[in-house]
Design an enzyme around this catalytic site. Sequence first.
Site, short mmCIF file in Angstrom:
data_model
loop_
_atom_site.label_atom_id
_atom_site.label_comp_id
_atom_site.label_asym_id
_atom_site.label_seq_id
_atom_site.Cartn_x
_atom_site.Cartn_y
_atom_site.Cartn_z
N ARG A 1 3.79 -28.95 -44.80
CA ARG A 1 2.65 -29.88 -44.72
C ARG A 1 1.82 -29.60 -43.47
O ARG A 1 0.60 -29.65 -43.50
CB ARG A 1 3.15 -31.32 -44.73
CG ARG A 1 3.77 -31.74 -46.07
CD ARG A 1 4.02 -33.22 -46.14
NE ARG A 1 5.33 -33.62 -45.69
CZ ARG A 1 6.38 -33.87 -46.49
NH1 ARG A 1 6.26 -33.74 -47.80
NH2 ARG A 1 7.53 -34.26 -45.99
N PHE B 1 0.25 -33.55 -57.82
CA PHE B 1 1.63 -34.04 -57.75
C PHE B 1 1.87 -34.61 -56.34
O PHE B 1 2.83 -34.27 -55.67
CB PHE B 1 2.65 -32.94 -58.06
CG PHE B 1 2.37 -32.17 -59.33
CD1 PHE B 1 2.75 -32.68 -60.57
CD2 PHE B 1 1.73 -30.95 -59.29
CE1 PHE B 1 2.50 -31.97 -61.74
CE2 PHE B 1 1.47 -30.23 -60.45
CZ PHE B 1 1.85 -30.74 -61.68
N ASP C 1 2.29 -29.21 -55.56
CA ASP C 1 3.66 -29.54 -55.13
C ASP C 1 4.38 -30.26 -56.27
O ASP C 1 4.71 -31.44 -56.17
CB ASP C 1 3.60 -30.42 -53.87
CG ASP C 1 4.98 -30.76 -53.33
OD1 ASP C 1 5.95 -30.05 -53.67
OD2 ASP C 1 5.11 -31.76 -52.58
N CYS D 1 10.19 -26.19 -56.24
CA CYS D 1 11.42 -26.72 -55.61
C CYS D 1 12.62 -26.56 -56.54
O CYS D 1 13.65 -27.21 -56.36
CB CYS D 1 11.23 -28.19 -55.23
SG CYS D 1 10.89 -29.28 -56.63
#
Length: 400
Positions: free
Chosen positions: A214, A230, A301, A341
Amino acid sequence: MSNAIVTLKKGAGRTLKSGGPWIYDNEVASILGNFEDGDIVLIHDFDGYPLGKGFINRNSKLTVRMMTRNKDAEIDEEFIRMRVKNAWEYRKQVVDTDSCRVIFGEADFLPGIVIDKFSDVLVVQSLALGIDRFKVLIVDTLKQLMKEDGIVIRGVYERSDAKVRKQEGMECVKGFLGEPFDTKVEITENGVRYLVDVKEGQKTGFFLDQKYNRKAIWKLCPGARVLDCFTHTGSFALNAGLAGAESVLGVDASELGVAQARENAALNHLEEKVEFRCADVFELLPELEKRGEKFDVVILDPPAFTKSRNSIKNAVKGYREINLRAMKLIKDGGYLATCSCSHFMDYELFTRTIGQAAQNVHKRLRQVEFRTQAPDHPILWAADDSYYLKFYIFQVCDEK
């Protein structure tokens, strides 16, 4: 502690012998001695050579989770305290510990347990029968170690409500460990303030693994028009806003997530600059394209599109689709921050999928950087599941 010995089949345990943390049910030749599921057992190779100790659970395909390679080690309170102390000392060296993951299961040699620290609150997720027996000791030890460093933990909340517990033959558990407290916890990360809902938020309440990713987008955002897909509770969007973006649109399909994101925007006085919309990203991106919208920075994301090897093909389609749609919305020379992820969407496959997306829409990518999860989520080599987050920043250029 039991006196049981688990003996591997001949040729089995290759992953274990290269440093892996698990023994699967189909690798076990025999179990001799008295024990209950959850007990510590000794592991022998097929020829009787000792390989260490771990806790057993025949309800799980992961029949043994290793605790130590030392056959003579006693898995007692002193041993557990040593593991917990090592985990905390490591965090103090590598991350800002105001909010961080303090224990990351197998990667901290405490298999099956995750503990996150949000300011002065701990959130515990216990996912394995053997480690569940040590849960209270681990929490108490952490609180004591932090107290020695001047950190007073005001409450502990358990989020052992993941379905994987049922595969261990355990019930899902959720609630306070100790005295009740306000489960909306304010944290600050990269200068951004958030209200973390440790009771109702996803997993432990907030995704700490993207902390430095971030921060990595800050340099791209001054004066930029930013789209954050997202967005969950608004973390990338709010970082973009504080970094000086001209305008930010954050999108998520969860009404609860969007409500929390708006609350976080107000907390940071960014309501006028950062807007949030509840929408399906797969539907919204083509709509924005039809309207001729363009952005300087697009952030993707998404949640894990696959949690097993069986659904990788569909996941690849999903990642390819959102990346190519995003590239179409980026101004020539603008930037794409994109990640996965999912452990099963490995580095090579993710990289290839992004490349295919760029080819399909005739864009040229210049890689700015590749990143992974924050170091409080350490990647233990040979424990493949501990490496799951892949994060790219690209400059996206038209083919000329």
